[in-house]
Design a protein around this motif. Sequence first.
Motif, PDB file in Angstrom:
ATOM      1  N   GLU A  50     -53.239 -20.230   2.101  1.00 28.34           N
ATOM      2  CA  GLU A  50     -54.478 -20.925   2.427  1.00 28.34           C
ATOM      3  C   GLU A  50     -54.169 -22.314   2.997  1.00 28.34           C
ATOM      4  O   GLU A  50     -54.739 -22.730   4.001  1.00 28.34           O
ATOM      5  N   LEU A  51     -53.228 -22.995   2.377  1.00 38.49           N
ATOM      6  CA  LEU A  51     -52.893 -24.342   2.833  1.00 38.49           C
ATOM      7  C   LEU A  51     -52.169 -24.332   4.184  1.00 38.49           C
ATOM      8  O   LEU A  51     -52.362 -25.226   5.011  1.00 38.49           O
ATOM      9  N   LEU A  52     -51.366 -23.306   4.411  1.00 39.18           N
ATOM     10  CA  LEU A  52     -50.676 -23.241   5.700  1.00 39.18           C
ATOM     11  C   LEU A  52     -51.667 -22.980   6.831  1.00 39.18           C
ATOM     12  O   LEU A  52     -51.418 -23.314   7.984  1.00 39.18           O
ATOM     13  N   ASN A  80     -53.490 -25.219  -7.677  1.00 41.64           N
ATOM     14  CA  ASN A  80     -52.467 -24.828  -6.710  1.00 41.64           C
ATOM     15  C   ASN A  80     -51.408 -25.912  -6.541  1.00 41.64           C
ATOM     16  O   ASN A  80     -50.269 -25.648  -6.169  1.00 41.64           O
ATOM     17  N   LEU A  95     -63.595 -25.922  -5.529  1.00 46.65           N
ATOM     18  CA  LEU A  95     -62.530 -26.059  -4.536  1.00 46.65           C
ATOM     19  C   LEU A  95     -61.513 -27.096  -4.985  1.00 46.65           C
ATOM     20  O   LEU A  95     -60.301 -26.870  -4.930  1.00 46.65           O
ATOM     21  N   ARG A 103     -48.002 -31.354   0.692  1.00 45.72           N
ATOM     22  CA  ARG A 103     -48.248 -31.878   2.034  1.00 45.72           C
ATOM     23  C   ARG A 103     -49.690 -31.637   2.463  1.00 45.72           C
ATOM     24  O   ARG A 103     -50.379 -32.546   2.915  1.00 45.72           O
ATOM     25  N   GLU A 104     -50.154 -30.421   2.304  1.00 42.63           N
ATOM     26  CA  GLU A 104     -51.503 -30.074   2.762  1.00 42.63           C
ATOM     27  C   GLU A 104     -52.549 -30.309   1.678  1.00 42.63           C
ATOM     28  O   GLU A 104     -53.672 -30.697   1.965  1.00 42.63           O
ATOM     29  N   GLY A 105     -52.154 -30.039   0.437  1.00 43.73           N
ATOM     30  CA  GLY A 105     -53.122 -30.118  -0.656  1.00 43.73           C
ATOM     31  C   GLY A 105     -53.605 -31.534  -0.935  1.00 43.73           C
ATOM     32  O   GLY A 105     -54.791 -31.762  -1.158  1.00 43.73           O
ATOM     33  N   ARG A 157     -61.712 -22.094   3.542  1.00 43.25           N
ATOM     34  CA  ARG A 157     -62.625 -23.004   2.858  1.00 43.25           C
ATOM     35  C   ARG A 157     -62.493 -24.398   3.461  1.00 43.25           C
ATOM     36  O   ARG A 157     -62.816 -25.397   2.858  1.00 43.25           O
ATOM     37  N   TYR A 158     -61.945 -24.431   4.670  1.00 37.62           N
ATOM     38  CA  TYR A 158     -61.651 -25.715   5.316  1.00 37.62           C
ATOM     39  C   TYR A 158     -62.572 -25.946   6.516  1.00 37.62           C
ATOM     40  O   TYR A 158     -62.301 -26.738   7.378  1.00 37.62           O
ATOM     41  N   THR A 183     -45.429 -27.237   0.667  1.00 41.22           N
ATOM     42  CA  THR A 183     -46.714 -26.949   1.295  1.00 41.22           C
ATOM     43  C   THR A 183     -47.893 -27.458   0.465  1.00 41.22           C
ATOM     44  O   THR A 183     -48.797 -28.117   0.985  1.00 41.22           O
ATOM     45  N   GLN A 184     -47.856 -27.138  -0.834  1.00 43.62           N
ATOM     46  CA  GLN A 184     -48.996 -27.499  -1.684  1.00 43.62           C
ATOM     47  C   GLN A 184     -49.254 -28.992  -1.662  1.00 43.62           C
ATOM     48  O   GLN A 184     -50.395 -29.448  -1.699  1.00 43.62           O
ATOM     49  N   ILE A 200     -54.931 -24.082   6.893  1.00 45.74           N
ATOM     50  CA  ILE A 200     -56.073 -24.983   7.100  1.00 45.74           C
ATOM     51  C   ILE A 200     -56.008 -25.700   8.446  1.00 45.74           C
ATOM     52  O   ILE A 200     -57.012 -25.906   9.097  1.00 45.74           O
ATOM     53  N   GLY A 244     -52.371 -19.218  -2.449  1.00 47.81           N
ATOM     54  CA  GLY A 244     -52.609 -20.658  -2.349  1.00 47.81           C
ATOM     55  C   GLY A 244     -51.783 -21.293  -1.242  1.00 47.81           C
ATOM     56  O   GLY A 244     -52.280 -22.116  -0.465  1.00 47.81           O
ATOM     57  N   VAL A 245     -50.534 -20.919  -1.141  1.00 42.25           N
ATOM     58  CA  VAL A 245     -49.682 -21.470  -0.082  1.00 42.25           C
ATOM     59  C   VAL A 245     -50.233 -21.055   1.282  1.00 42.25           C
ATOM     60  O   VAL A 245     -50.354 -21.873   2.198  1.00 42.25           O
ATOM     61  N   TRP A 270     -55.953 -32.535   1.881  1.00 38.22           N
ATOM     62  CA  TRP A 270     -57.246 -31.830   1.811  1.00 38.22           C
ATOM     63  C   TRP A 270     -58.097 -32.410   0.676  1.00 38.22           C
ATOM     64  O   TRP A 270     -59.310 -32.616   0.832  1.00 38.22           O
ATOM     65  N   LEU A 294     -57.716 -26.189  -5.810  1.00 38.69           N
ATOM     66  CA  LEU A 294     -56.641 -26.888  -5.103  1.00 38.69           C
ATOM     67  C   LEU A 294     -55.711 -27.565  -6.098  1.00 38.69           C
ATOM     68  O   LEU A 294     -54.488 -27.499  -5.975  1.00 38.69           O
TER      69      LEU A 294
END
Lengths: 195, 435, 536
Positions: free
Chosen positions: C93-95, B392, B385, B360-362, C127-128, B357-358, C97, C90-91, B365, B389
């Motif tokens: 939050e990312l899931l 994370n 931010l 793929r999305e991080g 925060r997205y 997840t971190q 967005i 953290g996970v 972003w 991130l």
Amino acid sequence: MSLTAGQGGSGAGSSGTPRGFAEHGSAHGGHGTETAPYERLFRGERLAQLEQLFTLYPTKQACLLPALWMIQEARGWISEPAIGEVAEVLGLTPAYVKGVVTFYTMYHTHPVGRHFIQVCTTTPCNICGAEDVVRALLEQTGCRELGATSPDGRFTVIEVECLGACGFATPILVDDDFIENVTPEKIAGILQRYE
Amino acid sequence: MGYPHPSHPKENPVLSKHFGDPEARSFDGWVKRGGYEALRKVLRMSPEAVVEEIKTSGLRGRGGAGFPTGLKWSLMPKADGRPHYLVCNADESEPGTFKDREIMRWTPHQLLEGCAIAAYAIGAERCYIYIRGEFTEPLKIMQQAIDEATAKGAVGANVFGSGKRIEMIIHRGAGAYICGEETAMLNSIEGKRGNPRIKPPYPAQAGVFGMPTTINNVETLAAVPHIIMRGGEWYKGLALGNPKSTGTKLISVCGHIQRPGNYEVTMGTPMKELIYEMCGGMRPGRTLKAVIPGGSSVPIMSAAEAEDCLLDYEGVVAKGSMLGSAGMIVMDDTTDMVYQIWRLARFYAHESCAQCTQCREGTAWSVRILERILTGKGKQEHFQLLLDLSDNMTGKTICVLSDSCAAPIVSGIQKFRHEFEAYIQGAREPAMAGV
Amino acid sequence: MADELVNVTIDGAPVSVPKGTTIIEAAKQAGILVPHYCYHPALPVSPALCRMCLVEVEKAPKLMPACVTQVAEGQVVHVGSDKALKAREGVLELLLINHPLDCPICDQAGECELQDYVFQEGRAGTRYSEYAKRYSPVEDFGPDVLYVPNRCILCTRCVRFMEDVAEEPVLNVSERGDRAYIGISPEQRLDHPWSGNVVDLCPVGSLISKDFLHKARAWDLDKTASVCPGCSQGCNITIDTRDDVVVRIRPRPNLEVNRHFICDYGRMNYRWLNRGDRVEAPLVKDGGRHLASDWDTALDRLGQLVRGLSGSAVILASGRASTESLGLVKLMLGRLSVTAAVQVPVGDEAPLVGVPNLALRPERAPNLTGAELLGYRTDWAEALRQVTSAGLVIVLDADLSEADQGLIAAGPGVVVVLGTVWADGLRSAELVLPVTNMAEENGTYVNRDRRIQRFNQAKSQPGMARPAWWIAGEVLAGPGPSASAPSTAAEAFELLGDKWPLFAGLTYSEMGYTGRALEAGGEGVGESQRVDLGVM
């Protein structure tokens, strides 16, 4: 400047036509379609070649990447029926094969121009003017947009991530020809070599 | 296509000695230059003795992680009836790095010989050489070399009449940076998506096809014949900075530098000598701003840090970065650091395999935030931010791809915060439109 | 080695678990839930990719994925520490967005692991907000499954179920990075006979059932432990009802029977439980018509009939009848020579390849084995032949063809229907007594592996309907107030032990909710006095 179809970019399914809720099939990615009936590739000599590959690996599945390369070399891209054929000869399912095909960016899931040009624009080349090379290529091939094929069907230009020749910025790959130290001035000469 | 530069006197060409010499490419040419003697020698040694010699040399993995090669080989189980595999990592894709390509282009037999020796040492009968799909020329040259070496009996069913079988098989990648991560590479060989695997199990326990496997980088393997011929002690003696970093290292230098290329230096050589003497320094009228020393995945060094840095594993760590694959990206004062950090983040976002997840999305972003800043829409909150991130994305995923995305962002903010501020405060024209 | 225990401390709770146990499972033993998405105990390998289950392990340099990290002696694990909480936040939050936050229209809301964990330990705001969310339209994956990519967290449970359990990989992960999505082959559909399980496995509202679409909010549902009446496998299920209507059937884990799965046939086979055309009062024949009566009247009439008769009787029973009903109805006719048959509709078999001994069985009779143990035979045709000479025919909720109904009506015997419905062809029946269906009563089924399992009442009975065992029990006890008539299914079950020693001593509480394996024994076994019962 952003990446385009076949190379991803942000936003899933950016190139797919949105489809309705009950319609069958993937709304993502918009796999290209073939007009002519599909002709099987793995017959005769090519099948023998593939069977030769089987001896190099303990599983048939391991021949997936090589088999996809064979398809792409012969047909220029990997169509849905081709995915079906590869799945069949390797004892896999089409869904599985497609998951693999879409992971690797060098496999084309759409038809591309006669000559496929990949330009590295990652940081090392970027700071050496790779984006100027891209601009010049788009202009001189007539492709206008990344990922698009020129109206004469001759070229498709895409940006790629690091080609591994950072000391020879900017490298481009025209089909299988790896060309180094490309600058906007050299492009006309290079394109001449590809009809 | 000639090799771009003649060897500089401050270099120590061991692996690169024959770069630029087309004759060295052929089997006979390589034999004439002393090639395959090491393999013949090894066939008279026990595998354990080979491993010991490599342990003595202090050779460490040249792919980026710097794991001791002899130790890695010794982790392979003893002959247990199962096939063992050697995988040669020739998926060189780390931005800034282009050394393995040159090894394959100029000295394919150097690599094959190293592979054969390693295979012998770990009891493997098969070696898969995983070459990235874009390397069309190295692919061709390596295949020719394998064909020739097989014909000459140097590899294949009966290596130099010893009764040993060591087969070389090229596996072509197809466009995925992450396949350079060793477990992703194993999946890719198996015909799967190039997803990194969780460790344990380690490849030595269950690698490709579930069998004991050793994965070594091209440069690591290419160093092996030299160590066998000249001895581990000799190699160990090649260390200027720290006894834990031995031998020579090919440093790929690119970016804003007079003479980019591969420079083979003894471990511990000052970075300053490499940049200003061997590579001819900055372009006229320009000054050094930053260096990314180990391929794009490591923290960015400021000019001051770079000019005071020794080129070995410990030396670079001491300056807050890592030697990695030693792909040095040199940036001068014209460089827009924010833009280039964005470009790197985009690279990682594009190459993320989509598992964790971190990552793929991080990564995606991070790209968007940097785009915000570059389009003049940045805010002060974006600093926190990005740092949140990055935190994370560091140390929490299966592989280190997301850590690699975070490293230049965090170091970039630390060392070049004013450049971000300039965009945020409107002191600098937006570098891109829209979003 | 399996018995070797390892001692660990998880959030201060000491726990001893077998060597090789993962932290996530060890934590369960300690009563601690480690939040997770990709891990599922029903799937063979955890890919440890959602990174939600990262926990702090003392002395480990990094947070460790609890789903794949095995416990080690003396290990101290922190699930609730600041570091672990921060990683989970953290996970989450990312899931979120790119998540549409469409809980108000999402079927999963209320039983969504994303919603739950975000509520529990996620950030209050996003925060997205500066970016448009990723959008992809809903896709039709198969006969009952829709894919809502916007809600997908790419845990890959569905892909792995199809690949590793169903062994028919029709789903994949396509593309990579944040462009990735769950793909399906355009050549194929998600129509495997067990594919509905992907909906249950999906921790969010990404894979949803068309059948259940917008039917109910999770919090409106009442959940009842039951056993699937679809076939002789005996999968454990939960019956979800809303306002006394069955709206969904879902698997209930039982490692001995169905692990975490049920087939689509069983999943969809619930509408009959909601039938509206039910018999709601005892109907007693009075000349040329039937009168709705009270139970006392009806039971008196039935008692007189049974006691006044000699000779032979036939029971035509549904394979969905409970052990208690089958047993007591047979006991009720103890004096007579009884031919008892159980109806076994037959269909195709559909195994779930990746799980040994799990299939939709051809025998679509959940209590086939129970009936056989009670001396019921499966030769339906033979039983129908006996009808032509029997003095009494009891139809225990069997689904009779028109021809069979005609045969029974034309026979010499008195016809008593203990039914949920009253077939047109049996209008001449002496008595029509309303019985409950399996969702309206407590009872047991014995599955094909002789496992006896309880099912519970999930909805109220229509009108005056009663379980058939109650009717038989009242008749057995005789007229007037009597203490010997069973008033619960558990009591009814205890009565079976006298006649069928196999059941003797076994109680409902011993069976619990995962059942008990019955002892082995020969065919027809259960009976102690077979001769007496006059089975063919």
